[in-house]
Design a protein around this motif. Structure first.
Motif, mmCIF file in Angstrom:
data_model
loop_
_atom_site.group_PDB
_atom_site.id
_atom_site.type_symbol
_atom_site.label_atom_id
_atom_site.label_comp_id
_atom_site.label_asym_id
_atom_site.label_seq_id
_atom_site.Cartn_x
_atom_site.Cartn_y
_atom_site.Cartn_z
ATOM 1 N N LYS A 98 -6.693 2.163 2.821
ATOM 2 C CA LYS A 98 -6.562 2.945 1.800
ATOM 3 C C LYS A 98 -7.386 4.528 2.052
ATOM 4 O O LYS A 98 -6.633 5.346 1.507
ATOM 5 N N LYS A 99 -8.380 4.419 3.053
ATOM 6 C CA LYS A 99 -8.864 5.657 3.115
ATOM 7 C C LYS A 99 -8.169 6.712 4.013
ATOM 8 O O LYS A 99 -7.730 7.726 3.569
ATOM 9 N N CYS A 116 -1.682 2.053 10.655
ATOM 10 C CA CYS A 116 -2.226 1.341 9.387
ATOM 11 C C CYS A 116 -1.893 0.039 9.869
ATOM 12 O O CYS A 116 -2.831 -1.051 9.287
ATOM 13 N N TYR A 175 0.639 -1.282 -0.139
ATOM 14 C CA TYR A 175 -0.118 -0.056 -0.057
ATOM 15 C C TYR A 175 0.823 1.220 0.070
ATOM 16 O O TYR A 175 0.480 2.228 -0.610
ATOM 17 N N PHE A 197 0.695 4.357 -2.951
ATOM 18 C CA PHE A 197 0.009 5.587 -2.696
ATOM 19 C C PHE A 197 1.110 6.589 -2.399
ATOM 20 O O PHE A 197 0.832 7.850 -2.773
ATOM 21 N N ASN A 251 -8.507 -3.600 5.735
ATOM 22 C CA ASN A 251 -7.520 -2.734 4.529
ATOM 23 C C ASN A 251 -8.338 -1.769 3.900
ATOM 24 O O ASN A 251 -7.803 -0.689 3.486
ATOM 25 N N TYR A 252 -9.896 -1.637 3.809
ATOM 26 C CA TYR A 252 -10.495 -0.488 3.310
ATOM 27 C C TYR A 252 -10.075 0.751 4.012
ATOM 28 O O TYR A 252 -9.848 1.633 3.294
ATOM 29 N N GLU A 308 -5.388 7.837 1.528
ATOM 30 C CA GLU A 308 -5.644 8.838 0.620
ATOM 31 C C GLU A 308 -5.744 10.212 1.354
ATOM 32 O O GLU A 308 -5.501 11.417 0.659
#
Length: 235
Positions: free
Chosen positions: A228-229, A215, A132, A136, A224-225, A232
């Motif tokens: 990602k948020k 994280c 991840y 990102f 995991n969702y 971001e």
């Protein structure tokens, strides 16, 4: 386990997880030094992880009976936690009660033998987080360098507040901390404030107070969702 095959609200089975690459406040127990069984600590977090890995949550009452809980104790857990927190919390409270009742005899290996556990490899968590991070952050930014101010914690709490109790346990808060936050903030201020207070308490207790630690905690729960948020937010 096919949750859809049972006539039961999904909210009661809300915290089942498996890792993908893509209240009982037990003050009595805290008076006793945590004992190690082999290399396994019979801690609150280890019991919470087992509750989350158990496949057949609908049979939690039968498991409680096998562990020696009385019918009245099972009914108390059901009335206190089932509708409010779900079946995973009920099973976790069973484990806490079992641990209190069997301080000298309880064995986590025995407990594992009673459970239908799904596969979970925590060693993959760092690997997932690294994937991840590369996805990102392409400008050499390191997650451990991103510090979290109070405003950032408040913003984060908006995204993850539904799972505030699980996050609290993975961040190392004990049951008395969680109970105190719930009593003080849940009905007056709501889930988001509870989650924010958890993150604040964590920030005061740890030296690894950064985005990477948070994280990693989420990935260990297969959230995991949410990872990602969060990423971001900081890109």
């Amino acid at each position: 386990m096919n949750c859809c095959s049972h006539r039961m609200p999904l909210s009661l089975i809300k915290v089942k997880r498996s890792l993908e690459l893509d209240d009982e406040s037990d003050s009595c127990w805290r008076e006793i030094k945590k004992k190690k069984l082999g290399s396994t600590e019979l801690s609150e977090l280890s019991l919470w992880k087992l509750a989350n890995r158990h496949e057949n949550l609908l049979q939690w009452k039968n498991l409680a009976c096998q562990l020696g809980l009385k019918k009245s104790e099972i009914q108390e857990i059901e009335s206190k936690f089932k509708l409010k927190d779900g079946l995973v919390e009920c099973l976790y409270q069973v484990f806490l009660k079992w641990r209190l009742k069997s301080v000298d005899a309880c064995n986590i290996k025995y407990l594992e033998s009673k459970l239908d556990l799904c596969d979970f490899d925590e060693n993959k968590c760092e690997e997932v987080l690294s994937a991840y991070e590369h996805l990102f952050f392409t400008n050499q930014t390191k997650l451990e360098d991103i510090k979290l101010c109070d405003k950032a914690l408040w913003d984060i709490s908006e995204h993850v507040c539904v799972e505030w109790k699980s996050i609290a346990r993975y961040l190392g808060l004990n049951e008395s901390d969680i109970c105190e936050i719930e009593i003080k903030y849940l009905f007056k201020d709501g889930l988001r404030e509870c989650c924010y207070q958890v993150l604040l308490k964590w920030s005061h207790k740890t030296n690894n107070f950064n985005l990477k630690s948070l994280c990693l905690c989420l990935i260990q729960q297969s959230f995991n969702y949410y990872v990602k948020k969060l990423m971001e937010m900081f890109v």
